[in-house]
Design a protein around this motif. Structure first.
Motif, mmCIF file in Angstrom:
data_model
loop_
_atom_site.group_PDB
_atom_site.id
_atom_site.type_symbol
_atom_site.label_atom_id
_atom_site.label_comp_id
_atom_site.label_asym_id
_atom_site.label_seq_id
_atom_site.Cartn_x
_atom_site.Cartn_y
_atom_site.Cartn_z
ATOM 1 N N TRP A 103 10.713 12.295 7.502
ATOM 2 C CA TRP A 103 11.762 12.275 6.129
ATOM 3 C C TRP A 103 10.138 11.712 5.193
ATOM 4 O O TRP A 103 10.191 12.136 4.494
ATOM 5 N N VAL A 104 9.885 10.363 5.700
ATOM 6 C CA VAL A 104 9.594 9.833 4.716
ATOM 7 C C VAL A 104 8.163 10.511 4.643
ATOM 8 O O VAL A 104 7.434 11.006 3.147
ATOM 9 N N GLU A 143 10.887 5.724 -1.608
ATOM 10 C CA GLU A 143 10.607 4.474 -1.391
ATOM 11 C C GLU A 143 11.130 2.986 -2.130
ATOM 12 O O GLU A 143 11.391 2.706 -1.184
ATOM 13 N N ARG A 144 12.375 3.746 -2.680
ATOM 14 C CA ARG A 144 13.624 2.259 -2.977
ATOM 15 C C ARG A 144 14.091 2.539 -1.404
ATOM 16 O O ARG A 144 14.382 0.716 -1.194
ATOM 17 N N LYS A 145 14.590 3.199 -0.888
ATOM 18 C CA LYS A 145 15.738 3.355 0.400
ATOM 19 C C LYS A 145 14.704 2.402 1.575
ATOM 20 O O LYS A 145 14.677 1.487 1.669
ATOM 21 N N VAL A 146 13.123 2.761 1.804
ATOM 22 C CA VAL A 146 12.169 2.211 2.469
ATOM 23 C C VAL A 146 11.606 0.516 2.453
ATOM 24 O O VAL A 146 11.976 0.330 3.098
ATOM 25 N N ARG A 147 11.651 0.465 0.840
ATOM 26 C CA ARG A 147 11.315 -1.036 0.203
ATOM 27 C C ARG A 147 12.723 -1.921 1.218
ATOM 28 O O ARG A 147 12.340 -2.808 1.810
ATOM 29 N N ALA A 148 13.940 -1.954 0.653
ATOM 30 C CA ALA A 148 14.943 -1.919 0.850
ATOM 31 C C ALA A 148 15.464 -2.162 2.520
ATOM 32 O O ALA A 148 15.659 -3.029 3.080
ATOM 33 N N GLU A 149 15.050 -1.607 3.479
ATOM 34 C CA GLU A 149 14.829 -1.613 4.913
ATOM 35 C C GLU A 149 13.622 -3.161 5.389
ATOM 36 O O GLU A 149 14.065 -3.075 5.969
ATOM 37 N N VAL A 150 12.403 -1.994 4.830
ATOM 38 C CA VAL A 150 11.396 -3.235 5.279
ATOM 39 C C VAL A 150 11.132 -4.872 5.077
ATOM 40 O O VAL A 150 10.669 -5.255 5.303
ATOM 41 N N GLU A 151 11.455 -4.258 3.860
ATOM 42 C CA GLU A 151 11.589 -5.930 2.564
ATOM 43 C C GLU A 151 11.968 -7.289 3.797
ATOM 44 O O GLU A 151 11.590 -7.613 4.496
ATOM 45 N N PRO A 152 12.825 -7.108 4.574
ATOM 46 C CA PRO A 152 14.096 -8.041 5.412
ATOM 47 C C PRO A 152 12.702 -8.281 6.916
ATOM 48 O O PRO A 152 12.486 -8.846 7.023
ATOM 49 N N LEU A 153 12.213 -6.726 6.790
ATOM 50 C CA LEU A 153 11.166 -7.724 8.118
ATOM 51 C C LEU A 153 9.718 -8.236 7.094
ATOM 52 O O LEU A 153 8.645 -8.779 8.333
ATOM 53 N N VAL A 154 9.266 -7.789 6.632
ATOM 54 C CA VAL A 154 8.723 -8.696 6.129
ATOM 55 C C VAL A 154 8.717 -10.096 5.398
ATOM 56 O O VAL A 154 7.819 -10.922 5.706
ATOM 57 N N SER A 155 9.324 -9.777 5.378
ATOM 58 C CA SER A 155 9.986 -11.355 5.179
ATOM 59 C C SER A 155 10.339 -12.714 6.793
ATOM 60 O O SER A 155 10.292 -13.967 6.394
ATOM 61 N N ARG A 211 1.212 -0.996 -0.053
ATOM 62 C CA ARG A 211 0.098 0.153 -0.262
ATOM 63 C C ARG A 211 0.812 1.177 0.051
ATOM 64 O O ARG A 211 0.295 1.901 -0.444
ATOM 65 N N TYR A 212 1.942 0.830 1.043
ATOM 66 C CA TYR A 212 2.662 2.282 0.959
ATOM 67 C C TYR A 212 3.146 2.696 0.240
ATOM 68 O O TYR A 212 3.413 3.763 -1.065
ATOM 69 N N ARG A 213 3.774 1.569 -1.134
ATOM 70 C CA ARG A 213 5.257 1.333 -2.041
ATOM 71 C C ARG A 213 3.851 1.784 -3.682
ATOM 72 O O ARG A 213 4.288 3.562 -3.916
ATOM 73 N N VAL A 214 2.380 1.581 -3.872
ATOM 74 C CA VAL A 214 1.437 2.140 -4.372
ATOM 75 C C VAL A 214 1.118 3.680 -4.523
ATOM 76 O O VAL A 214 1.471 4.420 -5.432
ATOM 77 N N MET A 215 1.084 3.800 -3.062
ATOM 78 C CA MET A 215 1.019 5.622 -3.047
ATOM 79 C C MET A 215 2.431 6.340 -3.108
ATOM 80 O O MET A 215 1.809 7.653 -3.185
ATOM 81 N N ALA A 216 2.512 6.011 -2.719
ATOM 82 C CA ALA A 216 4.560 6.530 -2.987
ATOM 83 C C ALA A 216 4.498 7.302 -4.592
ATOM 84 O O ALA A 216 4.832 7.880 -5.284
ATOM 85 N N TYR A 217 4.724 6.082 -4.807
ATOM 86 C CA TYR A 217 3.977 6.299 -6.528
ATOM 87 C C TYR A 217 3.237 6.983 -7.246
ATOM 88 O O TYR A 217 3.391 7.747 -8.302
ATOM 89 N N VAL A 218 2.082 6.922 -7.320
ATOM 90 C CA VAL A 218 1.047 7.588 -7.399
ATOM 91 C C VAL A 218 1.249 9.195 -6.850
ATOM 92 O O VAL A 218 1.080 10.216 -7.691
ATOM 93 N N THR A 219 1.552 9.199 -5.744
ATOM 94 C CA THR A 219 1.617 10.320 -5.202
ATOM 95 C C THR A 219 2.635 11.492 -5.649
ATOM 96 O O THR A 219 2.941 12.519 -6.063
#
Length: 109
Positions: A74-75, A89-101, A8-16
């Motif tokens: 900052w975000v 968004e790229r930095k957040v995804r790289a940081e949060v992806e391990p938490l999801v995994s 959800r965050y990623r989609v809205m980051a790109y759309v915004t």
């Protein structure tokens, strides 16, 4: 953390971010070339609504990822700076992806 929170965050980051670039182009057309006032108004209203949704989703992600106040701020602010949301968004995804995994591996075990 569920993957849907990050998605959800990623989609809205790109759309915004895209809407902000369109809004900047409309502002240049309106104030630089004195044309497109109606379009600028419509785009600004749409961007405002989408930005509020982005703030909610970014805050939700930040609270679940347990970010510090400074990082969360900052975000949230990156959605107001043209092109910044793409990089953040790229930095957040790289940081949060391990938490999801990690949560997926824990759920399967």
């Amino acid at each position: 953390m569920k993957r849907s929170v990050l998605t959800r965050y990623r989609v809205m980051a790109y759309v915004t971010a895209v809407m902000l670039l369109i809004l900047c182009a409309c502002m240049v057309a309106k104030y630089g070339f004195d044309t497109g006032a109606g379009l600028t108004f419509a785009v600004s209203q749409a961007h405002g609504v989408l930005f509020m949704i982005y703030l909610v989703f970014a805050f939700d992600l930040g609270s679940k990822a347990k970010w510090s106040f400074g990082k969360l701020l900052w975000v949230l602010v990156s959605g107001t700076i043209p092109l910044a949301a793409f990089f953040v968004e790229r930095k957040v995804r790289a940081e949060v992806e391990p938490l999801v995994s990690d949560s997926l591996a824990t759920a399967k075990a």
